[in-house]
Design a protein around this motif. Structure first.
Motif, PDB file in Angstrom:
ATOM      1  N   ALA A 117       1.360  -1.176  -0.110  1.00 24.28           N
ATOM      2  CA  ALA A 117      -0.224   0.177   0.133  1.00 24.28           C
ATOM      3  C   ALA A 117       0.638   1.411   0.463  1.00 24.28           C
ATOM      4  O   ALA A 117       0.258   2.389  -0.745  1.00 24.28           O
ATOM      5  CB  ALA A 117      -0.890  -0.009   0.877  1.00 24.28           C
ATOM      6  N   THR A 118       2.087   0.680   0.367  1.00 26.99           N
ATOM      7  CA  THR A 118       3.306   2.033   0.350  1.00 26.99           C
ATOM      8  C   THR A 118       4.772   2.145  -0.325  1.00 26.99           C
ATOM      9  O   THR A 118       4.659   0.746  -0.689  1.00 26.99           O
ATOM     10  CB  THR A 118       3.272   2.661   1.534  1.00 26.99           C
ATOM     11  N   SER A 119       5.077   2.643  -0.754  1.00 28.88           N
ATOM     12  CA  SER A 119       6.115   2.456  -2.366  1.00 28.88           C
ATOM     13  C   SER A 119       7.382   1.844  -1.125  1.00 28.88           C
ATOM     14  O   SER A 119       7.650   2.111  -0.233  1.00 28.88           O
ATOM     15  CB  SER A 119       6.437   3.777  -2.795  1.00 28.88           C
ATOM     16  N   VAL A 120       7.787   1.129  -1.626  1.00 32.62           N
ATOM     17  CA  VAL A 120       8.736  -0.267  -1.192  1.00 32.62           C
ATOM     18  C   VAL A 120       9.707  -0.184  -3.166  1.00 32.62           C
ATOM     19  O   VAL A 120       9.341  -0.695  -3.662  1.00 32.62           O
ATOM     20  CB  VAL A 120       8.237  -1.168  -0.434  1.00 32.62           C
ATOM     21  N   ALA A 121      10.925   0.360  -2.626  1.00 26.44           N
ATOM     22  CA  ALA A 121      12.024  -0.159  -3.238  1.00 26.44           C
ATOM     23  C   ALA A 121      12.707  -1.015  -2.821  1.00 26.44           C
ATOM     24  O   ALA A 121      12.782  -1.496  -1.354  1.00 26.44           O
ATOM     25  CB  ALA A 121      13.053   0.665  -3.208  1.00 26.44           C
ATOM     26  N   GLN A 122      13.454  -2.173  -3.743  1.00 27.76           N
ATOM     27  CA  GLN A 122      14.542  -2.954  -3.529  1.00 27.76           C
ATOM     28  C   GLN A 122      15.549  -2.823  -4.271  1.00 27.76           C
ATOM     29  O   GLN A 122      15.389  -2.979  -6.057  1.00 27.76           O
ATOM     30  CB  GLN A 122      13.273  -4.174  -3.693  1.00 27.76           C
TER      31      GLN A 122
ATOM     32  N   ALA B 146      25.182   1.421  -2.718  1.00 29.60           N
ATOM     33  CA  ALA B 146      24.153   0.953  -2.520  1.00 29.60           C
ATOM     34  C   ALA B 146      22.440   1.626  -2.637  1.00 29.60           C
ATOM     35  O   ALA B 146      22.593   1.499  -3.481  1.00 29.60           O
ATOM     36  CB  ALA B 146      23.981  -0.845  -2.535  1.00 29.60           C
ATOM     37  N   VAL B 147      22.280   2.270  -1.393  1.00 27.18           N
ATOM     38  CA  VAL B 147      21.702   3.483  -1.039  1.00 27.18           C
ATOM     39  C   VAL B 147      21.498   3.900  -2.500  1.00 27.18           C
ATOM     40  O   VAL B 147      19.716   4.170  -2.750  1.00 27.18           O
ATOM     41  CB  VAL B 147      21.025   3.142   0.492  1.00 27.18           C
TER      42      VAL B 147
ATOM     43  N   ILE C 163      25.541  -8.844   2.327  1.00 32.73           N
ATOM     44  CA  ILE C 163      23.809  -8.308   2.034  1.00 32.73           C
ATOM     45  C   ILE C 163      23.113  -9.299   1.221  1.00 32.73           C
ATOM     46  O   ILE C 163      23.154  -8.692  -0.249  1.00 32.73           O
ATOM     47  CB  ILE C 163      23.497  -6.672   1.993  1.00 32.73           C
ATOM     48  N   GLU C 164      21.851  -9.278   1.015  1.00 33.50           N
ATOM     49  CA  GLU C 164      21.478 -10.382   0.097  1.00 33.50           C
ATOM     50  C   GLU C 164      20.048  -9.563  -0.319  1.00 33.50           C
ATOM     51  O   GLU C 164      19.764  -9.899  -1.846  1.00 33.50           O
ATOM     52  CB  GLU C 164      20.668 -12.003   0.376  1.00 33.50           C
ATOM     53  N   ARG C 165      19.641  -8.543  -0.186  1.00 32.10           N
ATOM     54  CA  ARG C 165      18.779  -7.613  -0.480  1.00 32.10           C
ATOM     55  C   ARG C 165      18.572  -6.353   0.397  1.00 32.10           C
ATOM     56  O   ARG C 165      18.454  -6.242   1.942  1.00 32.10           O
ATOM     57  CB  ARG C 165      17.494  -8.488  -0.500  1.00 32.10           C
ATOM     58  N   VAL C 166      18.287  -5.584  -0.107  1.00 34.14           N
ATOM     59  CA  VAL C 166      17.801  -3.927   0.824  1.00 34.14           C
ATOM     60  C   VAL C 166      16.133  -3.567   0.481  1.00 34.14           C
ATOM     61  O   VAL C 166      16.627  -3.859  -0.620  1.00 34.14           O
ATOM     62  CB  VAL C 166      18.765  -2.843   0.516  1.00 34.14           C
ATOM     63  N   ASP C 167      15.746  -3.588   1.382  1.00 34.69           N
ATOM     64  CA  ASP C 167      13.910  -3.187   1.007  1.00 34.69           C
ATOM     65  C   ASP C 167      14.083  -1.814   1.717  1.00 34.69           C
ATOM     66  O   ASP C 167      14.266  -1.172   2.554  1.00 34.69           O
ATOM     67  CB  ASP C 167      13.150  -3.798   1.896  1.00 34.69           C
ATOM     68  N   ILE C 168      13.523  -0.426   0.840  1.00 34.13           N
ATOM     69  CA  ILE C 168      13.501   0.719   1.323  1.00 34.13           C
ATOM     70  C   ILE C 168      12.169   1.071   1.119  1.00 34.13           C
ATOM     71  O   ILE C 168      11.206   1.166   0.072  1.00 34.13           O
ATOM     72  CB  ILE C 168      14.124   1.618  -0.031  1.00 34.13           C
ATOM     73  N   LEU C 169      11.454   1.429   2.929  1.00 34.21           N
ATOM     74  CA  LEU C 169       9.981   1.712   2.849  1.00 34.21           C
ATOM     75  C   LEU C 169       9.973   3.370   2.841  1.00 34.21           C
ATOM     76  O   LEU C 169      10.285   3.922   3.735  1.00 34.21           O
ATOM     77  CB  LEU C 169       9.436   1.195   3.878  1.00 34.21           C
ATOM     78  N   LYS C 170       9.596   4.260   1.054  1.00 35.25           N
ATOM     79  CA  LYS C 170       9.304   5.409   1.889  1.00 35.25           C
ATOM     80  C   LYS C 170       7.724   5.727   2.364  1.00 35.25           C
ATOM     81  O   LYS C 170       6.878   5.594   2.349  1.00 35.25           O
ATOM     82  CB  LYS C 170       8.943   5.299   0.317  1.00 35.25           C
TER      83      LYS C 170
END
Length: 735
Positions: free
Chosen positions: A131-136, A153-154, A210-217
């Motif tokens: 429901a909110t923007s998430v970048a991976q 990376a971020v 690090i396998e994955r980075v999830d970013i909740l905006k």
């Protein structure tokens, strides 16, 4: 009253109806069976990090480096499995399970597929659009960019900017040197912001783990509490695979010389390099991994040498078919010189120049910092049934720094202890309920911040429900904050959001409240900066803000995908440094001093859009990300325009031996900076181009990176030069 509200919040969520079978199975029903299999691409290459699960239940897992997965415990009968991975079209299958069953999947490349799993904005893994923007950022994206730290990376993610180590998501943070972050960092779901300053140590973990980075905006306080005011970044570390595995990563590079001879500060070329080693062994029952590494950099400026050592480990234990324990930790040591700000005329050997961006003020020669940080965490997850699971975790984060300056030596030692317990329930395939509680205790001993403690206690609940084609989530969190065991402050953070699939894509909307408690450093800091005395303000209040988003994801002609969102934040009590006049009671002289204060209100609004294009599927992909930002009043260090352009080309396909790519970042010149008029106001727009190439053969990878290929000279914060052109080569061997 606050106690009744807390009990009511927990009780409201706990009264959600649970199926009787969930309780019965959790009390001692059959352990269930196991589903095993592999997930590969059409060429037979394993797909790592794909999620395999049963939609609408607590059952999910991820594939390992060999593409293998193991899903347990699964109740006997007909099982509907779903598999998804970024860059691939999802797949489904139905298997009949007695004691064990197998199901292999082949996923077709689909570079326009976005996040297949939402775990950051809900804390419960779910398939579909959040429901909110998430970048991976995937492991493959991090690897091909050949970066050495997580923040590098971020910084390439859409709508995100790193300002001298501080993360700015959609203009939420700006920049205040080392004292706070309005974005929360998680490592495998465990909060990792510093206990005293609230900042982020990006080099706490080696990037190779690090396998994955999830970013909740956007605001995430309804689930994560303080510091999630502007967003959440979750780092997922590599799981421990079965068998024996080893990995070596070595890197070496060189910095470009200053573009003008008048700016030269040394007669040799600056070099950098490092090596990371890791080894693991695992069975289906247990496994462990240890990683060590070291890096050295001569730096690209005067007084910019850095040494870094790190140790990290992770272990897993499948205690029973239903219960798994994960333990992880890391320790890092940094010793680095501090260039501080560049020198102006008369402050160094200026060669007749008005300013020297590569040199420091001679009064600060010899400045350096010793920094040590580490953490230990343990997480226990029990799947009582396919309808109910619970999880508990405990963590300890410790940071210790010593700043050596000619004017003064400052130090700080801080601990952050955290515990959390939560339960997730799926009363039926269309509904999810989450409830939990979290406690944090931080302490600090410092000659800059004093000796203080700060405690936070929170309870949260969230429910998700499918209504026709729509999916709606609603929840809230109640936090209590106390400093030095004094009176408590209560903050309520509600949130509601939903998604609606349409013929032309998916519509999403959310509204929530975020907050950030003042750190102990902000309340009690007493030091000197830019020639001014910085004085404490123990009466600081929490920052709060309502945040809303309206977004839409649209496929275009099968060759592109557009994800756009309008966002708006109405912030109150933002904490910013202010220059104030203070009367000395002894001399009656008036002096200008710096104090952190609550700004009454600010509005942050804008547009965040990302376009993914695959003109030649599996060969050529490109991304264009643009963020437009408007603030009222004009807030410092917020660029109006932020543009990121990336492209990758693989002549023989994504699994071929060769590949090349580029990243271009543009950020407009900030209209305002803090303490304007008292610091050097020079600043320009950011125009940085990175180019890269890669070659892979069996277990060996070679990567070439030319960062800031145009050798663009710029700064993001006052009097602090950003990196010049850097050419580096990275070699990786995996077993």
């Amino acid at each position: 009253m606050h106690r009744r509200a807390l009990i009511g919040l927990v009780g409201l969520t706990l009264t959600a109806p649970l199926p009787a079978t969930a309780v019965a199975q959790g009390a001692g029903g059959r352990a269930g069976g196991v589903v095993r299999g592999e997930v590969r691409d059409p060429r037979g290459a394993p797909i790592r990090g794909a999620v395999v699960g049963v939609p609408g239940t607590t059952l999910y897992t991820f594939t390992d480096a060999g593409g293998h997965y193991r899903l347990a415990p699964v109740a006997p009968g007909e099982i509907h499995l779903r598999v998804a991975a970024i860059g691939y079209a999802p797949a489904s299958a139905t298997v009949t399970l007695a004691d064990s069953a197998g199901a292999d999947f082949t996923l077709e490349p689909a570079p326009l597929e976005l996040t297949p799993l939402d775990v950051v904005s809900t804390k419960v893994p779910q398939f579909g659009e959040p429901a909110t923007s998430v970048a991976q950022l995937t492991e493959q994206e991090i690897a091909r960019r050949a970066v050495n730290t997580v923040d590098e990376a971020v910084d390439k993610a859409a709508g995100v900017q790193i300002l001298n180590g501080q993360i700015n998501i959609r203009g939420s943070t700006g920049y205040v040197q080392g004292l706070n972050s309005r974005v929360l960092l998680l490592v495998d779901g465990v909060p990792m912001n510093q206990g005293d300053r609230g900042g982020i140590n990006w080099d706490l973990l080696p990037v190779d783990q690090i396998e994955r980075v999830d970013i909740l905006k956007g605001a995430g306080s309804s689930l994560y509490g303080s510091a999630a005011f502007g967003g959440v970044v979750n780092l997922t570390t590599r799981d421990v695979p079965t068998g024996i595995h080893a990995r070596v990563r070595a890197t070496g590079g060189a910095y470009a010389d200053p573009p003008h001879p008048e700016w030269r500060f040394r007669n040799t070329t600056g070099l950098e390099g490092g090596v990371d080693l890791s080894g693991s062994y695992g069975t289906e029952t247990a496994g462990g991994r240890v990683a060590i590494g070291a890096r050295h950099s001569d730096g690209y400026r005067e007084q910019d040498e850095r040494d870094h050592w790190q140790l990290a480990g992770k272990g897993r234990w499948q205690m029973t078919p239903r219960t798994r324990l994960d333990v992880s930790g890391a320790w890092a040591v940094d010793r680095y010189q501090v260039p501080l700000s560049w020198c102006r005329r008369g402050e160094c050997a200026d060669s007749g120049q008005v300013y020297q961006p590569f040199k420091v003020d001679t009064t600060e020669l010899g400045a350096r910092t010793d920094s040590r940080k580490g953490y230990v965490s343990a997480q226990l997850r029990t799947v009582a049934s396919e309808r109910f699971a619970w999880q508990a975790r405990g963590s300890w984060l410790r940071t210790h720094f010593i700043d050596y300056r000619r004017s003064a030596t400052e130090f700080g030692v801080a601990n952050r202890f955290g515990v959390e317990i939560r339960a997730e329930a799926h009363p039926d395939a269309a509904r999810t309920v989450l409830v939990g509680g979290e406690g944090t205790l931080s302490d600090v001993q410092s000659d800059v911040f004093g000796t203080h403690t700060q405690s936070e206690l929170g309870a949260y609940g969230e429910s998700g429900q499918r209504i026709g084609r729509a999916h709606v989530t609603a929840g809230a969190r109640l936090d209590y904050l106390a400093v030095d065991a004094g009176s408590m402050t209560a903050v309520v953070s509600p949130r509601i959001g939903g998604t609606l699939p349409l013929a032309g894509g998916t519509l999403r909307a959310s509204v929530g409240r975020g907050f950030r408690a003042p750190t102990m450093a902000e309340r009690f800091v007493h030091t000197f900066a830019l020639g001014f005395e910085v004085i404490p303000n123990p009466n600081l209040r929490p920052e709060t803000g309502w945040s809303a988003e309206l977004g839409h994801t649209t496929p275009v002609l099968g060759a592109a995908r557009i994800d756009a969102a309008l966002f708006w934040t109405e912030a109150r009590e933002l904490i910013e440094p202010q220059l104030i006049l203070v009367v000395d009671t002894a001399t009656m002289d008036t002096k200008a001093k710096i104090q952190l204060q609550n700004v009454t209100r600010a509005r942050i609004a804008g547009l965040d859009a990302t376009v993914l294009v695959a003109p030649i599927p599996d060969h050529l992909t490109a991304m264009l990300a643009y963020t437009y930002l408007a603030t009222r009043p004009i807030l410092a260090f917020r660029p109006t325009h932020l543009l990121t352009l990336s492209a990758d080309y693989a002549p023989a396909g994504s699994s071929g031996a060769w590949g090349a790519g580029a990243d271009f970042r543009y950020a407009s010149r900030p209209r305002r900076i803090e303490l304007e008029g008292f610091v050097d106001e020079r600043r320009v727009a950011v125009k940085v181009l990175d180019v890269r190439a890669a070659w892979t053969h069996g277990p060996v990878e070679m990567r070439l990176l030319v960062a800031n290929a145009l050798n663009y000279i710029y700064n993001l914060v006052p009097e602090t030069l950003e990196p010049v052109r850097t050419i580096s080569v990275t070699a990786v061997w995996s077993y």
